[in-house]
Design an enzyme around this catalytic site. Sequence first.
Site, PDB file in Angstrom:
ATOM      1  N   HIS A 135       0.856  -1.178   0.000  1.00  0.00           N
ATOM      2  CA  HIS A 135       0.000   0.000   0.000  1.00  0.00           C
ATOM      3  C   HIS A 135       0.901   1.239   0.000  1.00  0.00           C
ATOM      4  CE1 HIS A 135      -2.783   2.958   1.849  1.00  0.00           C
ATOM      5  NE2 HIS A 135      -3.766   2.170   1.468  1.00  0.00           N
ATOM      6  N   ASP A 212       3.030  -4.746   7.978  1.00  0.00           N
ATOM      7  CA  ASP A 212       1.815  -3.964   7.811  1.00  0.00           C
ATOM      8  C   ASP A 212       0.651  -4.941   7.960  1.00  0.00           C
ATOM      9  OD1 ASP A 212      -0.435  -2.721   6.882  1.00  0.00           O
ATOM     10  OD2 ASP A 212       0.513  -1.824   5.122  1.00  0.00           O
ATOM     11  N   GLN A 215      -4.489  -5.297   6.848  1.00  0.00           N
ATOM     12  CA  GLN A 215      -5.469  -6.220   6.259  1.00  0.00           C
ATOM     13  C   GLN A 215      -5.398  -7.617   6.875  1.00  0.00           C
ATOM     14  OE1 GLN A 215      -7.795  -5.167   4.384  1.00  0.00           O
ATOM     15  NE2 GLN A 215      -7.006  -3.263   3.528  1.00  0.00           N
ATOM     16  N   LYS A 238     -10.543  -0.720  10.453  1.00  0.00           N
ATOM     17  CA  LYS A 238     -10.678  -1.888   9.572  1.00  0.00           C
ATOM     18  C   LYS A 238     -11.055  -3.141  10.360  1.00  0.00           C
ATOM     19  CE  LYS A 238      -7.198  -0.299   6.246  1.00  0.00           C
ATOM     20  NZ  LYS A 238      -7.933   0.209   5.096  1.00  0.00           N
ATOM     21  N   CYS A 378      -4.814   2.547  -3.601  1.00  0.00           N
ATOM     22  CA  CYS A 378      -3.522   2.976  -3.021  1.00  0.00           C
ATOM     23  C   CYS A 378      -2.423   1.952  -3.270  1.00  0.00           C
ATOM     24  CB  CYS A 378      -3.632   3.279  -1.531  1.00  0.00           C
ATOM     25  SG  CYS A 378      -4.783   4.582  -1.151  1.00  0.00           S
TER      26      CYS A 378
END
Length: 433
Positions: A135, A212, A215, A238, A378
């Site tokens: 991202h 990261d 997600q 999220k 993104c």
Amino acid sequence: MTVIAPNAIDRSALLPASLRDDFPILSEHVAGGHPLIFLDNAASTQRPRQVIDAVSGVYERTYANVHRGIHTLSELSTEQYEHARQKVQAFINAEHFHEIIFTSGTTDSINTVARSWGDANLRPGDEVLLTVMEHHSNLVPWQQAAARTGAVLKHVPITDDGRLDMEAFDQLLTKRTKFVAVTEVSNTLGTINPIAEIVAKAHAAGALVLVDAAQSAPHLPTDVRALDVDFLAFSGHKMLGPSGVGVLYGKEALLDAMPPFLGGGSMINEVKLDRFTSAALPAKFEAGTPPIVPAIGMSAAIDYLEQVGLAAIHRHERELTRYAYEALSQIEGLRILGPSPEYRTGLVSFSFDRIHAHEFAQVLNDQFGVAVRAGHHCTQPLHTLLGITASTRASFYLYNTPEEVDRLIEGVVAVQEMFAPKGRHRKRRKPDE
Ligand code: 7TS
């Protein structure tokens, strides 16, 4: 009209649809009366009543600034805020509670590491290893750090089927690599990356690793100690929590050695007119008034997720993703981005040669009440690599159902027929084929 037969779904893998009742927004109607079908969860999820009540409860009964006043409400707010930190600590199995820094989101968390660790440790010629599926929030802060420090960025490519190319990773990881920053789940391809293997190899080469988890933390169990990651970043919005809060996890020794990123109130021990000394962790990285209420809301979201169970959520999403993937693969002219269902979770992005993603999203919304994301999500460099400028993405969460996937497919077929009348979706497969 359904494109694949309903018995193609394994209902034993699904969560009870009754949990939808916890989410008031899911009974909304959109675009002139269609029941809302919310398939834009990778951008941001919805909130259950439990989180909404936790947030309004603070404002109604206990709200004040934290760590400041010696009065009842400040003490109550501080207690709830610090309790949220413990909740996050347990959620990702961190060793110490002061290894949890509340930020405004994943972007803020990654920028903190790139600025603080990056500026203090990167030297000209040092390499930072990223991947082409990152991202923008895990690309741009490192581009900025490289510009400041003279470090060099390298990017692990993907295989033809959209998985991380681990052979290339092995070659790109060298003695010069000081830092590896990688997403656990791609927000565009849905690919789940082999984080444990990446961390083990990076550590053997002497590099630190930031994951990261924007997600992944909302969808899969996360254990920072089992994975031995050095830094981990994710966002509350999220994972059923409020927007405006995120988490930076860092190993104690690393965070202790890093200079503070933002300066201001709360992050200091002592201030003179011309200098200051930093507070201990975690305050050192929480300058100013922190995201008090969002963090308390995030704690309620973690309670909710843990009650349902991350493993059960993952199973549910995998089954919906497989179902959607198989149905979409029957539509002629449609290109699915990323690997087969066994290597992915939670989302399916696709493109058509002749139809722009925005048109898809518009018609899906206006005529079917289906909310999806259209654009580059993104991940512009990844889209460029794939030879497209945009894609349409359907992303699932614990409250989505196979009937909603059917509606998505119905919409996709309708759009395809509307915009590209010559294209025909393939003959339907029988369920047992
Ligand atoms: N990393 C990944 C993998 C993401 O998917 C996102 C947000 C971020 C970082 C940034 O998170 P934030 O909370 O700081 O904004 N992804 C998306 C998306 O896919 N659509 O909208 C936001």
